[in-house]
Write a protein that holds these residues in place. Structure first.
Motif, mmCIF file in Angstrom:
data_model
loop_
_atom_site.group_PDB
_atom_site.id
_atom_site.type_symbol
_atom_site.label_atom_id
_atom_site.label_comp_id
_atom_site.label_asym_id
_atom_site.label_seq_id
_atom_site.Cartn_x
_atom_site.Cartn_y
_atom_site.Cartn_z
ATOM 1 N N PHE A 43 0.817 -1.208 0.000
ATOM 2 C CA PHE A 43 0.000 0.000 0.000
ATOM 3 C C PHE A 43 0.858 1.267 0.000
ATOM 4 C CE2 PHE A 43 -2.278 3.313 2.384
ATOM 5 C CZ PHE A 43 -3.398 3.443 1.576
ATOM 6 N N LEU A 44 1.971 1.251 0.706
ATOM 7 C CA LEU A 44 2.836 2.433 0.786
ATOM 8 C C LEU A 44 3.472 2.770 -0.561
ATOM 9 C CD1 LEU A 44 4.614 1.759 4.187
ATOM 10 C CD2 LEU A 44 2.674 3.275 3.729
ATOM 11 N N GLY A 45 3.679 1.788 -1.398
ATOM 12 C CA GLY A 45 4.291 2.037 -2.694
ATOM 13 C C GLY A 45 3.287 2.303 -3.798
ATOM 14 N N ARG A 51 2.336 8.664 -1.585
ATOM 15 C CA ARG A 51 3.440 9.296 -2.314
ATOM 16 C C ARG A 51 3.348 10.821 -2.230
ATOM 17 N NH1 ARG A 51 5.371 6.048 -7.622
ATOM 18 N NH2 ARG A 51 5.446 3.991 -6.706
ATOM 19 N N PHE A 52 2.124 11.349 -2.271
ATOM 20 C CA PHE A 52 1.934 12.795 -2.129
ATOM 21 C C PHE A 52 2.490 13.274 -0.786
ATOM 22 C CE2 PHE A 52 -1.064 15.634 0.148
ATOM 23 C CZ PHE A 52 -0.674 16.839 -0.417
ATOM 24 N N LEU A 53 2.117 12.604 0.296
ATOM 25 C CA LEU A 53 2.601 12.994 1.623
ATOM 26 C C LEU A 53 4.112 12.822 1.748
ATOM 27 C CD1 LEU A 53 -0.213 11.532 3.887
ATOM 28 C CD2 LEU A 53 0.281 13.937 3.425
ATOM 29 N N PHE A 54 4.646 11.747 1.186
ATOM 30 C CA PHE A 54 6.080 11.484 1.235
ATOM 31 C C PHE A 54 6.864 12.615 0.559
ATOM 32 C CE2 PHE A 54 9.758 9.406 -0.930
ATOM 33 C CZ PHE A 54 10.507 9.110 0.196
ATOM 34 N N SER A 79 4.654 16.364 -5.727
ATOM 35 C CA SER A 79 3.630 15.999 -4.747
ATOM 36 C C SER A 79 2.254 16.497 -5.180
ATOM 37 C CB SER A 79 3.993 16.537 -3.365
ATOM 38 O OG SER A 79 3.938 17.945 -3.350
ATOM 39 N N MET A 80 2.187 17.667 -5.804
ATOM 40 C CA MET A 80 0.897 18.177 -6.291
ATOM 41 C C MET A 80 0.363 17.311 -7.433
ATOM 42 S SD MET A 80 -0.044 20.564 -4.422
ATOM 43 C CE MET A 80 0.858 20.124 -2.953
ATOM 44 N N GLN A 91 -3.665 4.693 -9.263
ATOM 45 C CA GLN A 91 -2.689 4.095 -8.367
ATOM 46 C C GLN A 91 -1.638 3.385 -9.198
ATOM 47 O OE1 GLN A 91 -4.439 1.358 -5.668
ATOM 48 N NE2 GLN A 91 -4.244 -0.373 -7.026
ATOM 49 N N TRP A 92 -0.476 3.169 -8.615
ATOM 50 C CA TRP A 92 0.637 2.542 -9.314
ATOM 51 C C TRP A 92 0.403 1.047 -9.394
ATOM 52 C CZ3 TRP A 92 4.441 -1.044 -8.218
ATOM 53 C CH2 TRP A 92 5.542 -1.064 -9.070
ATOM 54 N N SER A 93 0.664 0.456 -10.563
ATOM 55 C CA SER A 93 0.594 -0.994 -10.694
ATOM 56 C C SER A 93 1.862 -1.462 -11.398
ATOM 57 C CB SER A 93 -0.653 -1.415 -11.468
ATOM 58 O OG SER A 93 -0.683 -0.793 -12.726
#
Length: 132
Positions: A43-45, A51-54, A79-80, A91-93
């Motif tokens: 989920f984190l990746g 990713r925005f918050l990171f 991030s924006m 989402q990334w796949s």
């Protein structure tokens, strides 16, 4: 030293290309190990809100140092972009981790026969066609 570690972490997360919703996606060179890492953190990746918050957290200290302000602004813009993508439901796949069927791996190459006639060519310029 901390900035270098964070820079490597950003590279590892951002280098692997994600799969497009439609169309073909080509893998980057040497992407496979990074793809496996991002896929394993789950989920984190994959989630673009994370990713925005990171990236937003990383850009904050960089914007206060004159030498790193451009990098901080780049991370802020990144991030924006992730925030907009997250609101759109993206989402990334992973690309390249799916197993290919055995049938596709055994494609036979068809050999082509050599042409018997040469390809048509335009007559050379400047030579008149005189028939004797």
């Amino acid at each position: 030293l901390l900035y270098r570690v964070v820079a490597v972490l950003v590279f590892v997360i951002e280098y692997p290309r994600g799969k497009r919703a439609k169309g073909r996606t080509t893998e980057r060179k040497f992407q496979h190990p990074f793809t496996r890492f991002v896929n394993r953190i789950g989920f984190l990746g994959r989630n673009y809100f994370v990713r925005f918050l990171f990236h937003l957290i990383l850009c904050a200290p960089l914007c206060f140092i004159l030498a790193t302000i451009m990098g901080g602004l780049c991370l802020f813009v990144t991030s924006m972009i992730y925030l907009v993508a997250a609101f759109k439901g993206e989402q990334w796949s992973p690309v390249g981790l799916e197993e290919k069927p055995v049938e596709d791996n055994k494609k036979e190459l068809k050999s082509f026969r050599q042409p018997k006639k040469p390809p048509p060519r335009a007559p050379p310029q400047g030579i008149e066609d005189n028939h004797i």
